[in-house]
Design an enzyme around this catalytic site. Structure first.
Site, short mmCIF file in Angstrom:
data_model
loop_
_atom_site.label_atom_id
_atom_site.label_comp_id
_atom_site.label_asym_id
_atom_site.label_seq_id
_atom_site.Cartn_x
_atom_site.Cartn_y
_atom_site.Cartn_z
N ASP A 81 0.84 -1.20 0.00
CA ASP A 81 0.00 0.00 0.00
C ASP A 81 0.88 1.26 0.00
OD1 ASP A 81 -2.47 1.33 0.20
OD2 ASP A 81 -2.42 1.35 2.39
N ASP A 103 2.18 4.97 -5.54
CA ASP A 103 1.50 6.22 -5.22
C ASP A 103 2.37 7.42 -5.60
OD1 ASP A 103 0.18 8.37 -4.26
OD2 ASP A 103 0.02 7.68 -2.18
N GLU A 133 -2.64 6.06 -8.05
CA GLU A 133 -3.53 7.07 -7.46
C GLU A 133 -3.44 8.40 -8.20
OE1 GLU A 133 -3.46 7.45 -3.15
OE2 GLU A 133 -3.79 9.61 -3.28
N HIS A 212 -9.77 4.98 -0.83
CA HIS A 212 -8.85 5.10 0.31
C HIS A 212 -9.58 5.89 1.39
CE1 HIS A 212 -4.80 3.68 -1.11
NE2 HIS A 212 -5.57 3.50 -2.17
N GLY A 213 -9.03 5.89 2.62
CA GLY A 213 -9.74 6.57 3.71
C GLY A 213 -11.08 5.91 3.93
N GLY A 214 -11.11 4.58 3.77
CA GLY A 214 -12.39 3.85 3.75
C GLY A 214 -12.92 3.46 5.12
N TYR A 235 -9.15 -0.09 4.48
CA TYR A 235 -9.70 0.08 5.83
C TYR A 235 -8.59 -0.13 6.85
CZ TYR A 235 -12.82 -0.78 9.83
OH TYR A 235 -13.45 -0.72 11.04
N TYR A 236 -8.33 0.88 7.66
CA TYR A 236 -7.32 0.69 8.71
C TYR A 236 -7.66 1.42 10.02
CZ TYR A 236 -3.11 0.77 11.45
OH TYR A 236 -2.23 0.65 12.49
P1 13P Z 1 -8.38 4.83 6.81
O1 13P Z 1 -7.39 5.78 7.42
O2 13P Z 1 -9.72 5.48 6.63
O3 13P Z 1 -8.52 3.54 7.56
O4 13P Z 1 -7.86 4.47 5.34
C1 13P Z 1 -6.82 3.54 5.19
C2 13P Z 1 -6.24 3.62 3.83
O5 13P Z 1 -6.79 4.20 2.92
C3 13P Z 1 -4.94 2.94 3.62
O6 13P Z 1 -4.44 3.13 2.35
#
Ligand code: 13P
Length: 292
Positions: A81, A103, A133, A212-214, A235-236
Site C-alpha cells: 500500500d 502512489d 492514485e 482510500h480513507g475507507g 480500511y485501517y
Molecule cells: P483509513 O485511514 O480510513 O482507515 O484508510 C486507510 C487507507 O486508505 C490505507 O491506504
C-alpha cells in the site's frame, strides 16, 4: 490461496461488491483479516503500507503475510500500500506480493505517469496487479493516527475524469485510487462523498476504482460507492482505534478488580484479535452487500 490483485478485483466486478483491503502491521491484524474472510467465505486483501515500515519492516511481515495467504482456504491478495519508491516495490515483488500500489499522487502529473509506467513494467515481470492514485486523499497512511483534514472536500482535489482516462491509457495500471471525498485517518465530522464525481470517473474509465480513507464511512455510503464502481476499500484507522479502545477496557477491567492485578500482554493481543474480527466481519458483510 494467494491470488493476484487483478483476479481478486475480477471477483468483485462479477458480484458488484468491493474487496476489503486491511492494513496489517501486526500478526493479529493478518490473522483477523484472513480468519474472518475464511469464516464468511469472501476474498480479502491484506496490505503492508510503506509508511508502516517503522512499526514492522517489510522484510519481517512480508514473508508471514505471503505464507499465511498461501495456506488459507480463502482467496487472499498480499498487497503493498502507498509505495512511493520503486526499489521498495521491487523488494515486495521479490517476496511474492501479488498486488502493489504505486502512489505518485504527490508528484507532478508527468512524473507520476513516468514512474507508474515503470511500476507497470515491473509488475508485468511478476504475477502482480498494479494500483495507482490520482487526486489527493490527505496525509499518507502512517499508522500514527491523525484527524482527517477535509470533511468538506474542495472540488480542486477530486480526481479529474478526463485525466484519469489519460493516466490509465498511458500507464496500463489495473486499478485506480480516486479522490471523491474520503481521506485517511479519523473523520472530524461526517464525510461528504461526491457520488457524482465517482460515477463520472467510473463511466469514463471503465476501470475498477479504489476507495482510500475507507474506515469511518457509513454503511449506506459504502453501498452507494460500490454501486458507483468502487471495487476495493482500504480500511485501517477505525479498526486500529476500536482495538485500542478494547485494550483500554481490558486494562481498566483488570485494575477495577484489583490495582495490583497483573496485566499480561497476551490478554491484549487476544482482545485486539477479537475486536478486529468484529470490525472486519461487519465491513466485509457490508462490502459484499450482505448487510444494510
Ligand atoms: P483509513 O485511514 O480510513 O482507515 O484508510 C486507510 C487507507 O486508505 C490505507 O491506504
Amino acid at each position: 490461496m494467494l491470488i493476484n490483485l487483478k483476479d481478486i478485483t475480477a471477483i468483485a466486478e462479477q458480484h458488484t461488491m468491493a474487496i476489503g483491503s486491511f492494513n496489517c502491521p501486526s500478526l493479529e491484524s493478518i490473522r483477523a483479516s484472513i480468519d474472518t474472510a475464511e469464516k464468511l467465505g469472501y476474498p480479502v486483501i491484506i496490505a503492508h503500507a510503506q509508511g508502516h515500515e517503522d512499526i514492522v519492516p517489510l522484510s519481517v511481515i512480508g514473508p508471514i503475510m505471503v505464507a499465511l495467504a498461501e495456506r488459507s482456504s480463502a482467496p487472499v491478495c498480499v498487497h503493498l500500500d502507498h509505495c512511493e519508491d520503486l526499489c521498495y516495490m521491487r523488494r515486495a515483488l521479490d517476496l511474492g506480493f501479488t498486488g502493489v500500489m504505486f502512489d505518485g499522487s504527490m508528484l507532478e502529473y508527468e512524473r507520476n505517469v513516468e514512474l507508474a509506467k515503470r511500476a507497470a513494467d515491473m509488475c508485468g515481470q511478476f504475477d502482480c496487479g498494479l494500483e495507482c492514485e490520482l487526486g489527493s486523499m490527505g496525509p499518507r497512511e502512517n499508522g500514527r493516527g491523525h484527524e482527517k483534514e477535509n470533511v468538506d472536500t474542495p472540488d480542486a482535489i477530486y480526481t479529474d475524469p478526463k485525466q484519469a482516462v489519460e493516466f490509465i491509457g498511458s500507464t496500463g495500471c489495473d486499478l485506480l485510487a480516486v479522490s471523491f471525498g474520503t481521506v485517511h485517518g479519523i473523520y472530524k465530522g461526517t464525510p461528504h462523498l461526491s457520488f457524482k464525481v465517482l460515477e463520472e470517473l467510473r463511466c469514463h474509465t471503465m476501470t475498477p476504482l479504489v476507495m482510500h480513507g475507507g474506515s469511518g464511512v457509513s454503511d449506506s455510503d459504502y453501498h452507494q460507492a460500490i454501486q458507483a464502481g468502487i471495487r476495493k476499500i482500504n480500511y485501517y484507522t477505525y479498526g486500529a482505534k476500536f482495538a485500542g479502545e478494547r485494550v483500554k477496557k481490558v486494562i481498566s477491567d483488570f485494575q477495577g478488580l484489583d490495582q495490583s492485578a497483573i496485566v499480561y500482554w497476551h490478554d491484549m493481543t487476544e482482545a485486539v484479535y477479537d475486536e478486529l474480527c468484529i470490525a472486519f466481519e461487519h465491513v466485509m458483510n457490508v462490502f459484499a452487500n450482505k448487510l444494510s
